[in-house]
Design a protein around this motif. Structure first.
Motif, PDB file in Angstrom:
ATOM      1  N   HIS A 536       0.822  -1.197   0.000  1.00  0.00           N
ATOM      2  CA  HIS A 536       0.000   0.000   0.000  1.00  0.00           C
ATOM      3  C   HIS A 536       0.859   1.252   0.000  1.00  0.00           C
ATOM      4  O   HIS A 536       0.334   2.357   0.171  1.00  0.00           O
ATOM      5  CB  HIS A 536      -0.920   0.011   1.232  1.00  0.00           C
ATOM      6  CG  HIS A 536      -2.000  -1.023   1.179  1.00  0.00           C
ATOM      7  ND1 HIS A 536      -2.713  -1.401   2.288  1.00  0.00           N
ATOM      8  CD2 HIS A 536      -2.478  -1.759   0.155  1.00  0.00           C
ATOM      9  CE1 HIS A 536      -3.595  -2.339   1.943  1.00  0.00           C
ATOM     10  NE2 HIS A 536      -3.466  -2.566   0.657  1.00  0.00           N
ATOM     11  N   GLU A 537       2.187   1.066  -0.161  1.00  0.00           N
ATOM     12  CA  GLU A 537       3.106   2.214  -0.165  1.00  0.00           C
ATOM     13  C   GLU A 537       3.082   2.868  -1.547  1.00  0.00           C
ATOM     14  O   GLU A 537       3.809   2.472  -2.467  1.00  0.00           O
ATOM     15  CB  GLU A 537       4.515   1.755   0.198  1.00  0.00           C
ATOM     16  CG  GLU A 537       4.644   1.130   1.573  1.00  0.00           C
ATOM     17  CD  GLU A 537       4.393   2.125   2.687  1.00  0.00           C
ATOM     18  OE1 GLU A 537       4.572   3.336   2.447  1.00  0.00           O
ATOM     19  OE2 GLU A 537       4.015   1.688   3.797  1.00  0.00           O
ATOM     20  N   ILE A 538       2.248   3.873  -1.709  1.00  0.00           N
ATOM     21  CA  ILE A 538       2.057   4.507  -3.010  1.00  0.00           C
ATOM     22  C   ILE A 538       3.327   5.239  -3.452  1.00  0.00           C
ATOM     23  O   ILE A 538       3.697   5.227  -4.634  1.00  0.00           O
ATOM     24  CB  ILE A 538       0.862   5.482  -2.967  1.00  0.00           C
ATOM     25  CG1 ILE A 538      -0.402   4.752  -2.491  1.00  0.00           C
ATOM     26  CG2 ILE A 538       0.636   6.102  -4.338  1.00  0.00           C
ATOM     27  CD1 ILE A 538      -0.780   3.572  -3.337  1.00  0.00           C
ATOM     28  N   GLY A 539       4.024   5.889  -2.492  1.00  0.00           N
ATOM     29  CA  GLY A 539       5.266   6.586  -2.854  1.00  0.00           C
ATOM     30  C   GLY A 539       6.300   5.630  -3.400  1.00  0.00           C
ATOM     31  O   GLY A 539       6.998   5.934  -4.383  1.00  0.00           O
ATOM     32  N   CYS A 565      -1.542   5.042 -13.793  1.00  0.00           N
ATOM     33  CA  CYS A 565      -2.453   4.407 -12.830  1.00  0.00           C
ATOM     34  C   CYS A 565      -2.528   5.145 -11.509  1.00  0.00           C
ATOM     35  O   CYS A 565      -3.574   5.122 -10.843  1.00  0.00           O
ATOM     36  CB  CYS A 565      -2.018   2.958 -12.587  1.00  0.00           C
ATOM     37  SG  CYS A 565      -2.258   1.888 -14.018  1.00  0.00           S
ATOM     38  N   LEU A 566      -1.434   5.771 -11.094  1.00  0.00           N
ATOM     39  CA  LEU A 566      -1.418   6.423  -9.789  1.00  0.00           C
ATOM     40  C   LEU A 566      -1.693   7.916  -9.863  1.00  0.00           C
ATOM     41  O   LEU A 566      -2.116   8.510  -8.868  1.00  0.00           O
ATOM     42  CB  LEU A 566      -0.059   6.182  -9.112  1.00  0.00           C
ATOM     43  CG  LEU A 566       0.323   4.723  -8.874  1.00  0.00           C
ATOM     44  CD1 LEU A 566       1.681   4.636  -8.200  1.00  0.00           C
ATOM     45  CD2 LEU A 566      -0.734   4.017  -8.029  1.00  0.00           C
ATOM     46  N   VAL A 567      -1.455   8.527 -10.997  1.00  0.00           N
ATOM     47  CA  VAL A 567      -1.669   9.969 -11.142  1.00  0.00           C
ATOM     48  C   VAL A 567      -3.019  10.269 -11.787  1.00  0.00           C
ATOM     49  O   VAL A 567      -3.793  11.124 -11.313  1.00  0.00           O
ATOM     50  CB  VAL A 567      -0.536  10.606 -11.971  1.00  0.00           C
ATOM     51  CG1 VAL A 567      -0.799  12.104 -12.181  1.00  0.00           C
ATOM     52  CG2 VAL A 567       0.804  10.397 -11.296  1.00  0.00           C
ATOM     53  N   ALA A 568      -3.337   9.529 -12.853  1.00  0.00           N
ATOM     54  CA  ALA A 568      -4.608   9.757 -13.551  1.00  0.00           C
ATOM     55  C   ALA A 568      -5.278   8.426 -13.830  1.00  0.00           C
ATOM     56  O   ALA A 568      -5.357   7.976 -14.975  1.00  0.00           O
ATOM     57  CB  ALA A 568      -4.368  10.528 -14.856  1.00  0.00           C
ATOM     58  N   PHE A 577      -9.865   3.866  -4.169  1.00  0.00           N
ATOM     59  CA  PHE A 577      -8.863   3.197  -3.337  1.00  0.00           C
ATOM     60  C   PHE A 577      -7.693   4.127  -3.029  1.00  0.00           C
ATOM     61  O   PHE A 577      -7.247   4.234  -1.886  1.00  0.00           O
ATOM     62  CB  PHE A 577      -8.354   1.943  -4.057  1.00  0.00           C
ATOM     63  CG  PHE A 577      -7.206   1.273  -3.369  1.00  0.00           C
ATOM     64  CD1 PHE A 577      -7.391   0.476  -2.252  1.00  0.00           C
ATOM     65  CD2 PHE A 577      -5.898   1.451  -3.830  1.00  0.00           C
ATOM     66  CE1 PHE A 577      -6.330  -0.141  -1.615  1.00  0.00           C
ATOM     67  CE2 PHE A 577      -4.832   0.851  -3.197  1.00  0.00           C
ATOM     68  CZ  PHE A 577      -5.050   0.057  -2.085  1.00  0.00           C
ATOM     69  N   LEU A 578      -7.186   4.830  -4.048  1.00  0.00           N
ATOM     70  CA  LEU A 578      -6.054   5.726  -3.846  1.00  0.00           C
ATOM     71  C   LEU A 578      -6.416   6.871  -2.907  1.00  0.00           C
ATOM     72  O   LEU A 578      -5.595   7.296  -2.087  1.00  0.00           O
ATOM     73  CB  LEU A 578      -5.584   6.278  -5.192  1.00  0.00           C
ATOM     74  CG  LEU A 578      -4.909   5.266  -6.133  1.00  0.00           C
ATOM     75  CD1 LEU A 578      -4.586   5.914  -7.473  1.00  0.00           C
ATOM     76  CD2 LEU A 578      -3.641   4.721  -5.507  1.00  0.00           C
ATOM     77  N   SER A 579      -7.646   7.369  -3.009  1.00  0.00           N
ATOM     78  CA  SER A 579      -8.039   8.477  -2.133  1.00  0.00           C
ATOM     79  C   SER A 579      -8.036   8.039  -0.672  1.00  0.00           C
ATOM     80  O   SER A 579      -7.641   8.804   0.208  1.00  0.00           O
ATOM     81  CB  SER A 579      -9.421   8.985  -2.530  1.00  0.00           C
ATOM     82  OG  SER A 579     -10.405   7.980  -2.316  1.00  0.00           O
ATOM     83  N   LYS A 580      -8.445   6.797  -0.400  1.00  0.00           N
ATOM     84  CA  LYS A 580      -8.449   6.305   0.981  1.00  0.00           C
ATOM     85  C   LYS A 580      -7.036   6.036   1.481  1.00  0.00           C
ATOM     86  O   LYS A 580      -6.695   6.345   2.623  1.00  0.00           O
ATOM     87  CB  LYS A 580      -9.286   5.034   1.068  1.00  0.00           C
ATOM     88  CG  LYS A 580     -10.776   5.272   0.838  1.00  0.00           C
ATOM     89  CD  LYS A 580     -11.554   3.975   0.946  1.00  0.00           C
ATOM     90  CE  LYS A 580     -13.048   4.210   0.737  1.00  0.00           C
ATOM     91  NZ  LYS A 580     -13.823   2.946   0.823  1.00  0.00           N
TER      92      LYS A 580
END
Length: 583
Positions: A536-539, A565-568, A577-580
């Motif tokens: 879950h480590e987006i960075g 996928c992570l930016v747009a 999911f990314l917002s949470k």
């Protein structure tokens, strides 16, 4: 009470150890009073016995070392040792059979345990002692055919001593089997999976990982069994056996000095049980190593000796783990096509398609229960897909084709396949009875066949690489969570894997420790290690991933470069999911 200094006036640490705080210990007068009372009662009891004319101390001295008593003592010790050794060996075998997936082996073990625990030991001793009355001769031949190669009188083969050993050992094996089984199932299941991920066979897993940890639970109960066996040897008197208690009985039946001779027997039994208890203590301490944060003096001395040896020897040069085998252009290292996996009526994976090429990093995102861990377990053959194609390094995982049909791999083939696929677990799954160095060297020594010197040199290099050069002789319980996970990464790298799988490697760590593990993983990615990471480590995904795949409900709903996928993200589920996660 002196007020605390304001926060802005608290001085920074100087790096020097301050003097210890002087603390007055709590005076526990009640404990000392109770101890004095107990000591007084014991002394009074001993004094009254020693000066009791009916005790006949002179007779105790006379018979304490009598030849017949010493002979009976020797018989008791021999019966106890032989019966316990055979019983423990048989118990381990029966426990493994009882836990086997083979129903025939499990049923045979269950039947044996049921019979020998369900009948009195005295009956079993009499049966073996008088076996000749049932079978006067023992035959060697082919049953039910009448073919006999030879026969001998039963009494010439099974005498009183042999019958006593057979009865005690076969009975003890049934009880030991259940004790061993309980100890084995008390070992965390993650230990078995960690050993499997290293490519260790079931026999090696049991010998080097499961049983050493089970012994910690097993030793106290086996100590009780040994002491009970010491006293149960008195039952062999029914078949003319001459143990310690039988020898005592024979003497006091002649001279009627019952109490002095019972004291003699009690003294010898107390001596033997004391020896067993002391031995149990040291065996418990040996198998208890690693379970606790305290550094034992012996462990510290061993660490200093090994550090001195390593300081003199230069680690053997070894190529950096990274690219793995050379592949043809366009050939993926990991490929899945319509992979399905279900547990009962629940579909965990539903037609997963993905491809990971050499030197690439795939990051799997998704909520808990989306199938990320199951997918990784299928890739490492810890689970078998129910449908679809799954290949690693051009070979089908867990299966081989022949004659237009699919066959399961043998255990040896499956172990060789797992050894090429490194796995790092969410809960670390280090072997707690081994130091960091021993954790890393286990796979290379027991699976790859490296010598101790080669394996330790490579392990030292890998532990230095992950920043743990000063923790080689520390047990997992003496390491922080981040340090344990870095040892787990080094353990996986020691097998020279073609691909590394990471199952939520930072989710069990405190936030301050996450960076330690991620830095090691980033270094592996820069050096070209093929990796699949569930996280879950987006960075981390933005910085390292070549491809990001979003799983939900066992399906990849979106995949592509992290910049997309992570930016747009295109899918609403991905954006939610990314917002949470980012929140």
């Amino acid at each position: 009470m002196t007020p605390l200094a304001p926060a802005d006036t608290i001085s920074a640490p100087t790096g020097q150890r301050p003097p210890p705080v002087a603390v007055v210990p709590v005076r526990r007068y009640g404990r000392w009073a109770a101890a004095a009372l107990v000591a007084y009662v014991l002394f009074a009891l001993g004094w009254s016995l020693w000066h009791n004319p009916n005790l006949d101390v002179a007779s105790i001295r006379q018979y304490l070392f009598a030849p017949s008593i010493l002979h009976g003592l020797a018989v008791t010790v021999e019966l106890t040792l032989v019966a316990m050794v055979i019983g423990i060996a048989g118990g381990v075998l029966l426990a493994v059979m009882r836990l086997s997936d083979n129903r025939v082996l499990s049923g045979v073990a269950w039947g044996y345990i049921w019979f020998f625990r369900g009948t009195p030991l005295l009956v079993q001793i009499i049966f073996w002692g008088f076996l000749g009355a049932l079978y006067p001769n023992l035959f060697l031949g082919i049953p039910l055919t009448g073919v006999v190669f030879g026969s001998v009188p039963t009494s010439s083969v099974i005498g009183a001593a042999t019958a006593a050993v057979l009865a005690l050992a076969t009975n003890e094996a049934a009880y030991c089997a259940e004790l061993v089984r309980a100890a084995i199932i008390s070992v965390d299941g993650g230990q078995r999976e960690a050993a499997m991920s290293l490519g260790m066979s079931s026999a090696r897993r049991m010998r080097f990982v499961i049983l050493p940890q089970a012994m910690r639970v097993l030793i106290p109960t086996l100590g009780n069994e040994a002491i009970s066996m010491l006293k149960m040897t008195a039952l062999v008197s029914v078949i003319s056996g001459r143990d310690l208690m039988t020898s005592v009985q024979q003497i006091y039946q002649q001279n009627f000095k019952i109490m002095p001779l019972l004291v003699v027997a009690s003294l010898w039994y107390l001596l033997l049980t004391s020896i067993l208890s002391i031995g149990q203590h040291y065996v418990e301490r040996y198998f208890g190593r690693g379970f606790g944060t305290k550094h034992a003096a012996a462990a510290e001395r061993r660490a200093r000796r090994r550090a001195a040896v390593r300081a003199k020897a230069q680690p053997a040069a070894s190529p950096e783990a990274g690219a793995g085998p050379v592949h043809a252009d366009g050939e993926p290292m990991v490929r899945t096509e319509q992979v399905w996996k279900w547990f009962g009526s629940t579909d965990v994976l539903r037609g997963v398609d993905l491809a990971v090429h050499p030197r690439q990093t795939l990051v799997l995102l998704g909520p808990s229960g989306s199938g990320k861990s199951t997918l990784l377990r299928c890739i490492n053959a810890l689970e078998r897909p129910d449908s679809g194609l799954l290949e690693v390094d051009g070979q089908r995982v867990g299966l081989r084709s022949g004659g237009g049909r699919l066959y399961q791999l043998t255990e040896g083939e499956l172990c060789r396949q797992r050894a090429r696929i490194g796995m790092v677990f969410q809960r670390f799954n280090l072997f707690p009875h081994m130091t960091a160095l021993e954790n890393v060297t286990l796979g290379p020594r027991r699976v790859l066949g490296l010598s101790r010197e080669q394996a330790e040199a490579e392990a030292e290099r890998l532990l230095t690489r992950v920043g743990l050069r000063d923790k080689l002789d520390s047990y997992p319980a003496q390491l922080s969570g981040g340090q344990q996970q870095r040892v787990a990464i080094a353990r996986a790298l020691a097998m020279k894997p073609h691909v590394m799988l990471f199952d939520e490697p930072t989710s069990a760590l405190d936030p301050e420790l996450v960076g330690e593990v991620l830095d090691v993983m980033k270094d592996l990615a820069r050096q070209g290690m093929t990796m699949i990471v569930a996280t879950h480590e987006i960075g981390f995904a933005k910085e390292v991933a070549d491809t990001v795949a979003m799983l939900d409900g066992g399906v990849i709903i979106e995949s592509g470069p992290p910049g997309e996928c992570l930016v747009a993200p295109k899918e609403e589920r991905t954006r939610a999911f990314l917002s949470k996660v980012l929140a």
